[in-house]
Design a protein around this motif. Structure first.
Motif, mmCIF file in Angstrom:
data_model
loop_
_atom_site.group_PDB
_atom_site.id
_atom_site.type_symbol
_atom_site.label_atom_id
_atom_site.label_comp_id
_atom_site.label_asym_id
_atom_site.label_seq_id
_atom_site.Cartn_x
_atom_site.Cartn_y
_atom_site.Cartn_z
ATOM 1 N N LYS A 175 3.636 -9.888 -66.180
ATOM 2 C CA LYS A 175 4.519 -8.850 -65.636
ATOM 3 C C LYS A 175 5.755 -8.651 -66.527
ATOM 4 O O LYS A 175 6.208 -7.529 -66.735
ATOM 5 C CB LYS A 175 4.949 -9.219 -64.211
ATOM 6 N N VAL A 176 6.300 -9.744 -67.041
ATOM 7 C CA VAL A 176 7.485 -9.615 -67.902
ATOM 8 C C VAL A 176 7.109 -8.844 -69.164
ATOM 9 O O VAL A 176 7.840 -7.945 -69.601
ATOM 10 C CB VAL A 176 8.087 -10.995 -68.254
ATOM 11 N N ARG A 177 5.933 -9.167 -69.726
ATOM 12 C CA ARG A 177 5.485 -8.436 -70.935
ATOM 13 C C ARG A 177 5.367 -6.946 -70.659
ATOM 14 O O ARG A 177 5.728 -6.107 -71.484
ATOM 15 C CB ARG A 177 4.118 -8.964 -71.387
ATOM 16 N N GLU A 178 4.871 -6.624 -69.478
ATOM 17 C CA GLU A 178 4.673 -5.219 -69.082
ATOM 18 C C GLU A 178 6.025 -4.519 -68.864
ATOM 19 O O GLU A 178 6.218 -3.384 -69.271
ATOM 20 C CB GLU A 178 3.907 -5.292 -67.755
ATOM 21 N N LEU A 179 6.955 -5.239 -68.244
ATOM 22 C CA LEU A 179 8.220 -4.596 -67.844
ATOM 23 C C LEU A 179 9.272 -4.598 -68.956
ATOM 24 O O LEU A 179 10.149 -3.731 -68.972
ATOM 25 C CB LEU A 179 8.786 -5.306 -66.597
ATOM 26 N N PHE A 180 9.194 -5.551 -69.862
ATOM 27 C CA PHE A 180 10.264 -5.683 -70.861
ATOM 28 C C PHE A 180 10.536 -4.382 -71.645
ATOM 29 O O PHE A 180 11.688 -3.940 -71.737
ATOM 30 C CB PHE A 180 9.979 -6.853 -71.814
ATOM 31 N N PRO A 181 9.490 -3.727 -72.215
ATOM 32 C CA PRO A 181 9.778 -2.497 -72.976
ATOM 33 C C PRO A 181 10.396 -1.405 -72.108
ATOM 34 O O PRO A 181 11.207 -0.597 -72.589
ATOM 35 C CB PRO A 181 8.404 -2.056 -73.494
ATOM 36 N N LYS A 182 10.043 -1.404 -70.835
ATOM 37 C CA LYS A 182 10.593 -0.378 -69.926
ATOM 38 C C LYS A 182 12.072 -0.652 -69.641
ATOM 39 O O LYS A 182 12.903 0.262 -69.588
ATOM 40 C CB LYS A 182 9.795 -0.357 -68.613
ATOM 41 N N VAL A 288 27.231 -4.790 -63.588
ATOM 42 C CA VAL A 288 25.800 -5.065 -63.418
ATOM 43 C C VAL A 288 25.075 -4.900 -64.754
ATOM 44 O O VAL A 288 24.222 -5.721 -65.124
ATOM 45 C CB VAL A 288 25.189 -4.148 -62.322
ATOM 46 N N LEU A 289 25.447 -3.865 -65.509
ATOM 47 C CA LEU A 289 24.760 -3.641 -66.789
ATOM 48 C C LEU A 289 25.042 -4.774 -67.783
ATOM 49 O O LEU A 289 24.149 -5.212 -68.514
ATOM 50 C CB LEU A 289 25.167 -2.283 -67.384
ATOM 51 N N TYR A 290 26.272 -5.271 -67.784
ATOM 52 C CA TYR A 290 26.589 -6.390 -68.686
ATOM 53 C C TYR A 290 25.707 -7.595 -68.342
ATOM 54 O O TYR A 290 25.064 -8.198 -69.197
ATOM 55 C CB TYR A 290 28.076 -6.758 -68.599
ATOM 56 N N ARG A 291 25.685 -7.932 -67.044
ATOM 57 C CA ARG A 291 24.877 -9.073 -66.607
ATOM 58 C C ARG A 291 23.396 -8.823 -66.893
ATOM 59 O O ARG A 291 22.653 -9.717 -67.298
ATOM 60 C CB ARG A 291 25.131 -9.312 -65.108
ATOM 61 N N ALA A 292 22.962 -7.570 -66.681
ATOM 62 C CA ALA A 292 21.556 -7.214 -66.921
ATOM 63 C C ALA A 292 21.227 -7.324 -68.413
ATOM 64 O O ALA A 292 20.108 -7.684 -68.789
ATOM 65 C CB ALA A 292 21.272 -5.809 -66.410
ATOM 66 N N ASN A 293 22.205 -7.033 -69.259
ATOM 67 C CA ASN A 293 21.976 -7.195 -70.701
ATOM 68 C C ASN A 293 21.854 -8.671 -71.082
ATOM 69 O O ASN A 293 21.089 -9.023 -71.984
ATOM 70 C CB ASN A 293 23.091 -6.524 -71.502
ATOM 71 N N LEU A 294 22.598 -9.528 -70.387
ATOM 72 C CA LEU A 294 22.435 -10.977 -70.622
ATOM 73 C C LEU A 294 21.004 -11.384 -70.260
ATOM 74 O O LEU A 294 20.355 -12.161 -70.973
ATOM 75 C CB LEU A 294 23.434 -11.789 -69.781
ATOM 76 N N SER A 295 20.522 -10.835 -69.145
ATOM 77 C CA SER A 295 19.148 -11.143 -68.727
ATOM 78 C C SER A 295 18.129 -10.575 -69.708
ATOM 79 O O SER A 295 17.139 -11.228 -70.040
ATOM 80 C CB SER A 295 18.877 -10.563 -67.331
ATOM 81 N N LEU A 296 18.388 -9.346 -70.161
ATOM 82 C CA LEU A 296 17.464 -8.715 -71.105
ATOM 83 C C LEU A 296 17.366 -9.538 -72.392
ATOM 84 O O LEU A 296 16.292 -9.727 -72.968
ATOM 85 C CB LEU A 296 17.952 -7.300 -71.421
ATOM 86 N N ARG A 297 18.504 -10.039 -72.827
ATOM 87 C CA ARG A 297 18.556 -10.865 -74.036
ATOM 88 C C ARG A 297 17.727 -12.141 -73.832
ATOM 89 O O ARG A 297 16.966 -12.564 -74.691
ATOM 90 C CB ARG A 297 20.020 -11.212 -74.342
ATOM 91 N N TRP A 298 17.902 -12.748 -72.651
ATOM 92 C CA TRP A 298 17.165 -13.966 -72.316
ATOM 93 C C TRP A 298 15.659 -13.678 -72.336
ATOM 94 O O TRP A 298 14.867 -14.451 -72.891
ATOM 95 C CB TRP A 298 17.604 -14.447 -70.919
ATOM 96 N N LEU A 299 15.282 -12.553 -71.754
ATOM 97 C CA LEU A 299 13.856 -12.184 -71.711
ATOM 98 C C LEU A 299 13.324 -11.938 -73.126
ATOM 99 O O LEU A 299 12.209 -12.343 -73.459
ATOM 100 C CB LEU A 299 13.656 -10.931 -70.845
ATOM 101 N N ALA A 300 14.137 -11.288 -73.954
ATOM 102 C CA ALA A 300 13.717 -10.999 -75.327
ATOM 103 C C ALA A 300 13.444 -12.310 -76.066
ATOM 104 O O ALA A 300 12.420 -12.461 -76.753
ATOM 105 C CB ALA A 300 14.791 -10.196 -76.054
ATOM 106 N N GLU A 301 14.335 -13.271 -75.909
ATOM 107 C CA GLU A 301 14.143 -14.562 -76.587
ATOM 108 C C GLU A 301 12.913 -15.281 -76.047
ATOM 109 O O GLU A 301 12.130 -15.843 -76.797
ATOM 110 C CB GLU A 301 15.392 -15.437 -76.419
ATOM 111 N N ASP A 307 13.634 -9.254 -82.738
ATOM 112 C CA ASP A 307 14.222 -8.133 -83.485
ATOM 113 C C ASP A 307 15.178 -7.288 -82.649
ATOM 114 O O ASP A 307 16.027 -6.588 -83.199
ATOM 115 C CB ASP A 307 13.120 -7.267 -84.104
ATOM 116 N N VAL A 308 15.053 -7.350 -81.304
ATOM 117 C CA VAL A 308 15.962 -6.525 -80.486
ATOM 118 C C VAL A 308 17.247 -7.273 -80.110
ATOM 119 O O VAL A 308 18.195 -6.671 -79.597
ATOM 120 C CB VAL A 308 15.290 -5.970 -79.199
ATOM 121 N N VAL A 309 17.285 -8.580 -80.372
ATOM 122 C CA VAL A 309 18.446 -9.372 -79.942
ATOM 123 C C VAL A 309 19.769 -8.879 -80.565
ATOM 124 O O VAL A 309 20.765 -8.721 -79.849
ATOM 125 C CB VAL A 309 18.202 -10.884 -80.177
ATOM 126 N N PRO A 310 19.802 -8.595 -81.878
ATOM 127 C CA PRO A 310 21.080 -8.106 -82.442
ATOM 128 C C PRO A 310 21.576 -6.810 -81.784
ATOM 129 O O PRO A 310 22.775 -6.625 -81.592
ATOM 130 C CB PRO A 310 20.746 -7.869 -83.918
#
Ligand SMILES: O=C(O)[C@@H](CO)O[C@H]1O[C@H](CO)[C@@H](O)[C@H](O)[C@@H]1O
Length: 475
Positions: A175-182, A288-301, A307-310
């Motif tokens: 599910k994470v793989r499916e949702l991450f690009p979205k 919320v967006l700042y916190r969500a970006n922290l989560s997005l970064r965690w998911l990316a790692e 490549d999207v982390v920077p």
């Protein structure tokens, strides 16, 4: 017709099984006492039983509000899928049905727009009980069937939490793989569509996007929105909830004016930022967006999408630099800002504490926010009011102008704990538990704790499951 709140108390007739802490043990107190003692005494057993009744009732609410892969916030009043409601509700589902929690997220993103935006409402099935519906938004037909504005982006935080807490890790990873690009596409949309001038903070173009629709913070900017010659309309919300608890007619006229103006350019996000007569830096959305970006970064790692982390790091840095301009040291609070006048908005609202949830407040700001919160709590019986209880426009029962919202209590408590304000967090948690014990409703009166607004409310039930229930059982 009676306000929905009248019909919304917990349907238990036997007072001994009725959920509520009645001044006894709250989840937080349970946790603390159990940590101190090894044995569970009779009083604790009784408190656990009461909590279990409340949790069972909360599961029942989610199940009853499930319209097939998505959960409506409340029957009648809100008959579609709402964006941040669903993200919060998924956390509740995850406590008893992980697959269903993931489905909630998949269904929300099934309506993602080509430009990456995720709408504030998705109109999966027709309904006659809500206004404005798809015909007003001009989105009766697929592929849209959703509104042309967004809401606070909780989704990445949910996906992060769902994955970390998943028992079924295989499903979670798929599910994470499916949702991450979205998720990434949505966050990129925020950056390009809502911060085209690269200020570091994103713009909110409609009070409905903020989720705190009639917040006193929007009074000033809304006054500058002219009311157009819009088609006559009949509000459906007033058939469900007493008008004294809802936004005013003047606000609705402006809400609708904005919708018609946005629709006239087919919600073209390149134009909206420049043409909207309402453009604010909303504390809730940005926190919320700042916190969500922290989560997005965690998911990316976690996924190895390095490549999207920077790119995410650059957004985070932009927020950190710009956020300090939203702090008002004179009143020890963060404030939203009117981007069109460049002025910080006067109102102190519960959104002012959300930089704690984001973890973007500095330690000294956090200390001042905690002092401000204590002062607010000394003025009301239950916390946290959505508006400063000392202010002239505090209205304990009018929607986002005073009432307590369980979801905001969760976010602020999460932030207080992160900064080490455990006693204050425990006070808010105990208050929330007591409030929910009197009914799982949309919001609560901070002066006497009365449940109000829509009844059998999904995100309140979800907070009971994902926050209060977990807190007690993780001891
Ligand atoms: O009043 C309304 O008609 C809707 C419009 O989006 O907003 C409320 O209701 C929505 C559904 O619960 C929430 O997502 C919002 O934050 C807000 O509380």
């Amino acid at each position: 017709m009676a306000p929905v709140a009248m019909m919304s108390t917990v349907p238990a007739t036997d007072a001994s099984t009725r959920p509520g802490c009645g001044g006894a043990l709250t989840p937080a107190v349970l946790v603390h006492t159990i940590k101190r003692t090894d044995a569970i005494d009779e009083q604790q057993t009784e408190a656990y039983k009461k909590l279990e009744v409340l949790l069972t009732y909360s599961r029942q609410i989610l199940t009853e509000n499930d319209l097939g892969g998505y959960t409506i916030p409340a029957k009648g009043l809100y008959p579609y899928q709402w964006n941040w409601d669903s993200a919060l509700v998924a956390m509740g589902w995850a406590t008893f049905d992980e697959a269903r929690a993931w489905e909630e997220m998949t269904k929300l993103f099934s309506a993602q727009w080509d430009d990456g935006m995720v709408s504030h409402i998705v109109f999966h099935k027709p309904s006659t009980t809500y206004f404005p519906g798809p015909e007003i938004w001009g989105s009766v037909e697929k592929p849209r069937k959703s509104t042309g504005i967004t809401q606070p982006p909780v989704a990445a935080i949910t996906v992060h939490k769902l994955y970390e807490q998943a028992v079924n890790k295989e499903l979670a990873l798929t599910k994470v793989r499916e949702l991450f690009p979205k998720l990434l596409a949505w966050h990129r949309w925020f950056k390009t569509a809502r911060d085209p001038e690269n200020t570091g903070l994103v713009a909110t173009l409609h009070p409905w996007e903020s989720g705190m629709d009639n917040s006193p913070a929007w009074d000033e900017p809304l006054r500058n929105v002219p009311v157009d010659d819009i088609p006559p309309y009949v509000r459906a919300d007033l058939t469900h909830v007493n008008s004294s608890m809802r936004p005013s007619q003047a606000e609705y006229d402006r809400f609708l004016t904005l919708v018609y103006r946005f629709r006239a350019v087919d919600y073209d996000c390149k134009q909206l930022y420049y043409l909207s007569p309402f453009r604010v830096t909303d504390l809730c959305t940005n926190s919320v967006l700042y916190r969500a970006n922290l989560s997005l970064r965690w998911l990316a790692e976690m996924l190895g999408e390095l490549d999207v982390v920077p790119e995410i790091d650059e957004w985070l840095e932009g927020f950190r630099v710009a956020f300090s301009s939203l702090y008002d040291p004179a009143v020890k609070m963060f404030k939203s800002k009117d981007q069109l006048t460049g002025k910080l908005l006067n109102a102190s609202t519960s959104a002012g504490f959300l930089p704690l949830f984001a973890r973007i407040a500095t330690p000294s700001q956090a200390q001042e926010l905690a002092a401000t919160l204590e002062q607010w709590l000394s003025c009301v019986k239950y916390g946290i009011p959505s508006n400063d209880p000392n202010s002239a426009d505090f209205e304990p029962l009018r929607y986002w102008r005073g009432p307590i919202w369980a979801i905001v209590n969760w976010m602020i408590t999460d932030g207080l704990l992160a900064y080490g304000y455990d006693a204050l967090a425990q006070r808010v948690e105990s208050d929330t538990y007591e409030l929910l014990g009197s009914g799982i409703c949309e919001y609560y009166d901070p002066t006497d704790g009365k449940p109000a607004g829509g009844g059998s409310f999904s995100w309140t039930a979800a907070m009971c499951l994902a926050w209060l229930g977990k807190c007690a059982t993780s001891a």
